[in-house]
Motif scaffolding. Sequence first.
Motif, PDB file in Angstrom:
ATOM      1  N   VAL A  51      41.497  29.277  32.167  1.00 33.31           N
ATOM      2  CA  VAL A  51      41.660  30.550  31.447  1.00 33.31           C
ATOM      3  C   VAL A  51      41.227  30.408  29.988  1.00 33.31           C
ATOM      4  O   VAL A  51      40.568  31.300  29.447  1.00 33.31           O
ATOM      5  CB  VAL A  51      43.104  31.074  31.577  1.00 33.31           C
ATOM      6  CG1 VAL A  51      43.342  32.277  30.672  1.00 33.31           C
ATOM      7  CG2 VAL A  51      43.411  31.430  33.031  1.00 33.31           C
ATOM      8  N   GLY A  68      43.362  39.828  29.662  1.00 36.35           N
ATOM      9  CA  GLY A  68      43.813  39.381  30.979  1.00 36.35           C
ATOM     10  C   GLY A  68      42.805  38.458  31.634  1.00 36.35           C
ATOM     11  O   GLY A  68      41.646  38.378  31.236  1.00 36.35           O
ATOM     12  N   ALA A  69      43.284  37.747  32.621  1.00 39.96           N
ATOM     13  CA  ALA A  69      42.436  36.863  33.413  1.00 39.96           C
ATOM     14  C   ALA A  69      43.183  36.603  34.718  1.00 39.96           C
ATOM     15  O   ALA A  69      44.123  35.820  34.756  1.00 39.96           O
ATOM     16  CB  ALA A  69      42.154  35.561  32.681  1.00 39.96           C
ATOM     17  N   ASP A  70      42.766  37.296  35.769  1.00 34.87           N
ATOM     18  CA  ASP A  70      43.402  37.159  37.073  1.00 34.87           C
ATOM     19  C   ASP A  70      42.497  36.366  37.993  1.00 34.87           C
ATOM     20  O   ASP A  70      41.331  36.735  38.211  1.00 34.87           O
ATOM     21  CB  ASP A  70      43.689  38.539  37.685  1.00 34.87           C
ATOM     22  CG  ASP A  70      44.680  39.328  36.851  1.00 34.87           C
ATOM     23  OD1 ASP A  70      45.697  38.749  36.430  1.00 34.87           O
ATOM     24  OD2 ASP A  70      44.432  40.528  36.607  1.00 34.87           O
ATOM     25  N   PHE A  71      43.038  35.282  38.558  1.00 38.89           N
ATOM     26  CA  PHE A  71      42.255  34.417  39.442  1.00 38.89           C
ATOM     27  C   PHE A  71      41.810  35.194  40.674  1.00 38.89           C
ATOM     28  O   PHE A  71      42.592  35.899  41.307  1.00 38.89           O
ATOM     29  CB  PHE A  71      43.079  33.196  39.853  1.00 38.89           C
ATOM     30  CG  PHE A  71      42.316  32.236  40.727  1.00 38.89           C
ATOM     31  CD1 PHE A  71      41.315  31.453  40.191  1.00 38.89           C
ATOM     32  CD2 PHE A  71      42.590  32.148  42.087  1.00 38.89           C
ATOM     33  CE1 PHE A  71      40.590  30.571  40.991  1.00 38.89           C
ATOM     34  CE2 PHE A  71      41.880  31.268  42.892  1.00 38.89           C
ATOM     35  CZ  PHE A  71      40.879  30.482  42.342  1.00 38.89           C
ATOM     36  N   LEU A  72      40.541  35.058  41.017  1.00 38.85           N
ATOM     37  CA  LEU A  72      39.960  35.772  42.144  1.00 38.85           C
ATOM     38  C   LEU A  72      39.595  34.833  43.290  1.00 38.85           C
ATOM     39  O   LEU A  72      39.823  35.134  44.442  1.00 38.85           O
ATOM     40  CB  LEU A  72      38.716  36.519  41.668  1.00 38.85           C
ATOM     41  CG  LEU A  72      38.051  37.454  42.638  1.00 38.85           C
ATOM     42  CD1 LEU A  72      39.002  38.575  43.048  1.00 38.85           C
ATOM     43  CD2 LEU A  72      36.805  38.042  42.012  1.00 38.85           C
ATOM     44  N   TYR A  93      37.379  34.715  37.847  1.00 33.14           N
ATOM     45  CA  TYR A  93      38.497  35.504  37.346  1.00 33.14           C
ATOM     46  C   TYR A  93      38.018  36.920  37.057  1.00 33.14           C
ATOM     47  O   TYR A  93      36.863  37.131  36.714  1.00 33.14           O
ATOM     48  CB  TYR A  93      39.036  34.901  36.042  1.00 33.14           C
ATOM     49  CG  TYR A  93      39.779  33.616  36.226  1.00 33.14           C
ATOM     50  CD1 TYR A  93      41.170  33.606  36.253  1.00 33.14           C
ATOM     51  CD2 TYR A  93      39.113  32.407  36.363  1.00 33.14           C
ATOM     52  CE1 TYR A  93      41.875  32.421  36.423  1.00 33.14           C
ATOM     53  CE2 TYR A  93      39.800  31.221  36.531  1.00 33.14           C
ATOM     54  CZ  TYR A  93      41.180  31.234  36.565  1.00 33.14           C
ATOM     55  OH  TYR A  93      41.878  30.060  36.738  1.00 33.14           O
ATOM     56  N   THR A  94      38.930  37.872  37.165  1.00 36.19           N
ATOM     57  CA  THR A  94      38.658  39.232  36.733  1.00 36.19           C
ATOM     58  C   THR A  94      39.388  39.464  35.420  1.00 36.19           C
ATOM     59  O   THR A  94      40.330  38.744  35.094  1.00 36.19           O
ATOM     60  CB  THR A  94      39.125  40.278  37.767  1.00 36.19           C
ATOM     61  OG1 THR A  94      40.533  40.163  37.932  1.00 36.19           O
ATOM     62  CG2 THR A  94      38.414  40.094  39.090  1.00 36.19           C
ATOM     63  N   GLY A  95      38.954  40.454  34.684  1.00 34.35           N
ATOM     64  CA  GLY A  95      39.594  40.808  33.421  1.00 34.35           C
ATOM     65  C   GLY A  95      38.853  41.971  32.795  1.00 34.35           C
ATOM     66  O   GLY A  95      37.751  42.324  33.213  1.00 34.35           O
TER      67      GLY A  95
END
Length: 138
Positions: A51, A68-72, A93-95
């Motif tokens: 991240v 944000g940083a959401d694991f994909l 990651y998405t964000g």
Amino acid sequence: MSDAMSPAAEQLIRAVGLVRFVAGRLLLVRADYQTAFYLPGGKIDPGETEVQALHREVREELGVGLVGADFLGRYLTDAVGQGDGVQVELACYTGELDGAPQPAAEIAELAWLTRAEYVAHPVTAPAIVALFADLDPM
């Protein structure tokens, strides 16, 4: 004990990438020394978390912050332009971007491409082709 990396470790590049779809198009970048388009992101520096590396790379390459940083997901494929036997492990990651992205640092071009447009490009990165196959919103 030696500090030298094992041959297997030398053949693996650990990287992060931002997956940002808008209206069915994926944000991709092309570095000035490459012909293939990739996700915004890059190699993880020693001591960095994925991240932290993602936030740093987005700021450096696009000139904007990342919210944000959401694991994909994670992709392990051959690395483009790195020699035979070199693989990349790409953590995706998405964000949300905090502002309008612009090419910065080594980034020569920014593009929003559909899967068809990307696959038709003369040079493609296997990790991005696999990502499109998994996530193509169309």
